[in-house]
Design a protein around this motif. Structure first.
Motif, PDB file in Angstrom:
ATOM      1  N   PRO A 176       3.717   8.736   6.081  1.00 41.21           N
ATOM      2  CA  PRO A 176       2.323   8.433   5.715  1.00 41.21           C
ATOM      3  C   PRO A 176       2.140   8.142   4.232  1.00 41.21           C
ATOM      4  O   PRO A 176       1.373   7.246   3.860  1.00 41.21           O
ATOM      5  CB  PRO A 176       1.564   9.710   6.100  1.00 41.21           C
ATOM      6  N   GLY A 177       2.836   8.860   3.361  1.00 41.04           N
ATOM      7  CA  GLY A 177       2.696   8.635   1.921  1.00 41.04           C
ATOM      8  C   GLY A 177       3.179   7.243   1.542  1.00 41.04           C
ATOM      9  O   GLY A 177       2.584   6.561   0.701  1.00 41.04           O
ATOM     10  N   GLU A 178       4.269   6.806   2.164  1.00 40.96           N
ATOM     11  CA  GLU A 178       4.804   5.472   1.882  1.00 40.96           C
ATOM     12  C   GLU A 178       3.798   4.401   2.319  1.00 40.96           C
ATOM     13  O   GLU A 178       3.576   3.421   1.601  1.00 40.96           O
ATOM     14  CB  GLU A 178       6.138   5.287   2.623  1.00 40.96           C
ATOM     15  N   LEU A 179       3.175   4.615   3.476  1.00 40.18           N
ATOM     16  CA  LEU A 179       2.196   3.643   3.973  1.00 40.18           C
ATOM     17  C   LEU A 179       1.008   3.553   3.018  1.00 40.18           C
ATOM     18  O   LEU A 179       0.547   2.453   2.697  1.00 40.18           O
ATOM     19  CB  LEU A 179       1.718   4.049   5.379  1.00 40.18           C
ATOM     20  N   ARG A 180       0.561   4.704   2.516  1.00 36.22           N
ATOM     21  CA  ARG A 180      -0.558   4.710   1.553  1.00 36.22           C
ATOM     22  C   ARG A 180      -0.174   3.946   0.283  1.00 36.22           C
ATOM     23  O   ARG A 180      -0.937   3.126  -0.227  1.00 36.22           O
ATOM     24  CB  ARG A 180      -0.937   6.155   1.182  1.00 36.22           C
ATOM     25  N   THR A 181       1.026   4.233  -0.217  1.00 39.50           N
ATOM     26  CA  THR A 181       1.476   3.597  -1.462  1.00 39.50           C
ATOM     27  C   THR A 181       1.542   2.076  -1.325  1.00 39.50           C
ATOM     28  O   THR A 181       1.231   1.335  -2.258  1.00 39.50           O
ATOM     29  CB  THR A 181       2.872   4.118  -1.853  1.00 39.50           C
ATOM     30  N   ALA A 182       1.943   1.614  -0.144  1.00 37.83           N
ATOM     31  CA  ALA A 182       2.219   0.181   0.044  1.00 37.83           C
ATOM     32  C   ALA A 182       1.001  -0.616   0.473  1.00 37.83           C
ATOM     33  O   ALA A 182       1.007  -1.843   0.394  1.00 37.83           O
ATOM     34  CB  ALA A 182       3.328   0.023   1.096  1.00 37.83           C
ATOM     35  N   SER A 183      -0.052   0.057   0.924  1.00 37.47           N
ATOM     36  CA  SER A 183      -1.178  -0.649   1.546  1.00 37.47           C
ATOM     37  C   SER A 183      -2.142  -1.240   0.522  1.00 37.47           C
ATOM     38  O   SER A 183      -2.255  -0.754  -0.606  1.00 37.47           O
ATOM     39  CB  SER A 183      -1.958   0.317   2.454  1.00 37.47           C
ATOM     40  N   GLY A 184      -2.825  -2.269   0.979  1.00 37.06           N
ATOM     41  CA  GLY A 184      -3.962  -2.813   0.240  1.00 37.06           C
ATOM     42  C   GLY A 184      -3.590  -3.505  -1.066  1.00 37.06           C
ATOM     43  O   GLY A 184      -2.423  -3.779  -1.358  1.00 37.06           O
ATOM     44  N   TYR A 185      -4.632  -3.757  -1.850  1.00 33.61           N
ATOM     45  CA  TYR A 185      -4.459  -4.479  -3.101  1.00 33.61           C
ATOM     46  C   TYR A 185      -3.585  -3.697  -4.077  1.00 33.61           C
ATOM     47  O   TYR A 185      -2.723  -4.262  -4.768  1.00 33.61           O
ATOM     48  CB  TYR A 185      -5.832  -4.770  -3.709  1.00 33.61           C
ATOM     49  N   ILE A 186      -3.787  -2.361  -4.093  1.00 32.80           N
ATOM     50  CA  ILE A 186      -2.992  -1.513  -4.988  1.00 32.80           C
ATOM     51  C   ILE A 186      -1.512  -1.608  -4.600  1.00 32.80           C
ATOM     52  O   ILE A 186      -0.631  -1.660  -5.450  1.00 32.80           O
ATOM     53  CB  ILE A 186      -3.463  -0.033  -4.900  1.00 32.80           C
ATOM     54  N   ALA A 242      12.456 -14.764   6.316  1.00 29.91           N
ATOM     55  CA  ALA A 242      12.586 -16.033   5.593  1.00 29.91           C
ATOM     56  C   ALA A 242      11.392 -16.278   4.666  1.00 29.91           C
ATOM     57  O   ALA A 242      11.494 -17.041   3.700  1.00 29.91           O
ATOM     58  CB  ALA A 242      12.744 -17.185   6.578  1.00 29.91           C
ATOM     59  N   HIS A 243      10.280 -15.597   4.914  1.00 26.92           N
ATOM     60  CA  HIS A 243       9.110 -15.759   4.041  1.00 26.92           C
ATOM     61  C   HIS A 243       9.407 -15.327   2.600  1.00 26.92           C
ATOM     62  O   HIS A 243       8.716 -15.745   1.661  1.00 26.92           O
ATOM     63  CB  HIS A 243       7.909 -14.969   4.583  1.00 26.92           C
ATOM     64  N   HIS A 264       0.211  -7.858   2.783  1.00 24.90           N
ATOM     65  CA  HIS A 264      -0.424  -9.035   3.395  1.00 24.90           C
ATOM     66  C   HIS A 264       0.551  -9.804   4.282  1.00 24.90           C
ATOM     67  O   HIS A 264       0.144 -10.711   5.008  1.00 24.90           O
ATOM     68  CB  HIS A 264      -0.994  -9.949   2.299  1.00 24.90           C
ATOM     69  N   ARG A 265       1.839  -9.442   4.229  1.00 24.59           N
ATOM     70  CA  ARG A 265       2.823 -10.070   5.117  1.00 24.59           C
ATOM     71  C   ARG A 265       3.055  -9.266   6.388  1.00 24.59           C
ATOM     72  O   ARG A 265       3.829  -9.682   7.253  1.00 24.59           O
ATOM     73  CB  ARG A 265       4.166 -10.217   4.379  1.00 24.59           C
ATOM     74  N   TRP A 266       2.458  -8.085   6.478  1.00 26.18           N
ATOM     75  CA  TRP A 266       2.631  -7.293   7.700  1.00 26.18           C
ATOM     76  C   TRP A 266       1.937  -8.006   8.856  1.00 26.18           C
ATOM     77  O   TRP A 266       0.873  -8.621   8.662  1.00 26.18           O
ATOM     78  CB  TRP A 266       2.014  -5.900   7.530  1.00 26.18           C
ATOM     79  N   PRO A 267       2.482  -7.873  10.068  1.00 28.34           N
ATOM     80  CA  PRO A 267       1.781  -8.453  11.220  1.00 28.34           C
ATOM     81  C   PRO A 267       0.400  -7.800  11.373  1.00 28.34           C
ATOM     82  O   PRO A 267       0.228  -6.627  11.022  1.00 28.34           O
ATOM     83  CB  PRO A 267       2.680  -8.091  12.411  1.00 28.34           C
ATOM     84  N   SER A 268      -0.559  -8.549  11.907  1.00 30.90           N
ATOM     85  CA  SER A 268      -1.936  -8.034  12.011  1.00 30.90           C
ATOM     86  C   SER A 268      -1.995  -6.766  12.858  1.00 30.90           C
ATOM     87  O   SER A 268      -2.861  -5.921  12.661  1.00 30.90           O
ATOM     88  CB  SER A 268      -2.853  -9.114  12.589  1.00 30.90           C
ATOM     89  N   TRP A 269      -1.058  -6.634  13.822  1.00 25.81           N
ATOM     90  CA  TRP A 269      -1.082  -5.466  14.717  1.00 25.81           C
ATOM     91  C   TRP A 269      -0.408  -4.239  14.090  1.00 25.81           C
ATOM     92  O   TRP A 269      -0.374  -3.176  14.685  1.00 25.81           O
ATOM     93  CB  TRP A 269      -0.390  -5.793  16.051  1.00 25.81           C
TER      94      TRP A 269
END
Ligand SMILES: [Zn+2]
Length: 287
Positions: free
Chosen positions: A143-153, A74-75, A162-167
């Motif tokens: 792993p490549g998808e996680l790299r692409t999606a992570s962080g400010y980039i 819903a976010h 930034h919407r992923w759960p902290s865990w």
């Protein structure tokens, strides 16, 4: 070649779980032009699709429940306030909290705690939106998808890390050089070998699909390899793929796979996907 276990017939059930609707530009569904103009066409296109479903999938497997993609949250209704131009202007969502995957599992009599594994085809916002409901499950991401999606980039690319759960700390989904039909790399997701991931690059560079073999039928949980079956069969590429050649080769491989044995093709946003699943309607079958 990965061998299917053919001893156990119809041992599992695949459920379609619709997590609301999404609307995108028609130039995203079927790309126009090439390169940068192809991407810009999404922004200049005035035509929206109808409201399309966003499906997540549940595989009720004897070795434990597997969820493929977690759908919308819903976010996403706040996406209109995003600073990212695509998120703000080129996509719209309809979803209520009760339509998220967690509440829907509850109404199916399944606790999210019972979900052994969550496999993500990729990390776009309408696929990782229900992650918060699975703190106790093993979550697998390429792993490549996680790299692409992570962080400010990742945020600049239109992902919502930034919407992923902290865990959120997914286990790497590592594909081995083990061919499964026309797909050169794969990864077994059950000991029985009847559920496997295959690389389907195109929509995103590290996009994967999940193939579920039940008896003589294969269910191809396709993520966003195409927005519907007709586009896959016609080899028509979407408007956001990073590499048109790679994307075309993937659609070709999927088409050959569907021709090599009875296959039900199930993309995330295909309005007919749930019906095809219920009717076991094979790819390319005339309606
Ligand atoms: Zn996507």
């Amino acid at each position: 070649m990965l061998a299917w276990n053919s001893q156990e017939l119809q041992v599992m059930k695949v459920h379609a779980i619709q997590t609301g609707f999404v609307r995108i530009k028609t130039a995203q569904v079927e790309g126009r032009g090439h390169g940068l103009p192809r991407r810009l066409a999404i922004f200049t296109d005035r035509d929206w699709t109808d409201w399309l479903p966003t499906y997540a999938w549940l595989i009720d497997h004897p070795e434990g429940i597997i969820v493929v993609d977690t759908g919308q949250g819903a976010h996403l209704l706040e996406s209109g306030r995003s600073l990212h131009p695509y998120v703000r202007w080129e996509v719209a969502f309809r979803i209520e909290r009760e339509q998220e995957i967690g509440p829907q599992l509850t109404s199916l009599g399944i606790s999210a705690r019972d979900v052994k594994r969550v496999i993500l085809t990729h990390l776009h916002m309408d696929h990782d939106g229900g992650l918060a409901d699975f703190p106790n499950s093993e979550i697998l991401v390429a792993p490549g998808e996680l790299r692409t999606a992570s962080g400010y980039i990742g945020r600049l690319r239109g992902y919502l890390p930034h919407r992923w759960p902290s865990w959120f700390d997914p286990k790497p989904l590592l594909l081995a050089q083990e061919a499964l039909g026309p797909f050169s790399t794969s990864c077994k997701l059950t000991d029985a070998g009847d559920v496997a991931a295959v690389a389907t690059p195109g929509h995103t560079t590290d996009h994967i699909s999940v193939v579920v073999r039940d008896g003589d039928t294969t269910y191809f949980l396709a993520g966003d390899t195409s927005y519907n079956e007709a586009l896959m069969l016609a080899g028509k590429l979407d408007g956001v793929c990073a590499d048109e050649q790679v994307s075309g080769a993937t659609l070709d491989a999927i088409r050959r796979f569907t021709q090599s044995g009875p296959t039900v093709y199930l993309p995330t946003h295909d309005p007919d996907a749930a019906l095809r699943l219920a009717n076991r309607q094979l790819a390319g079958a005339t309606r």
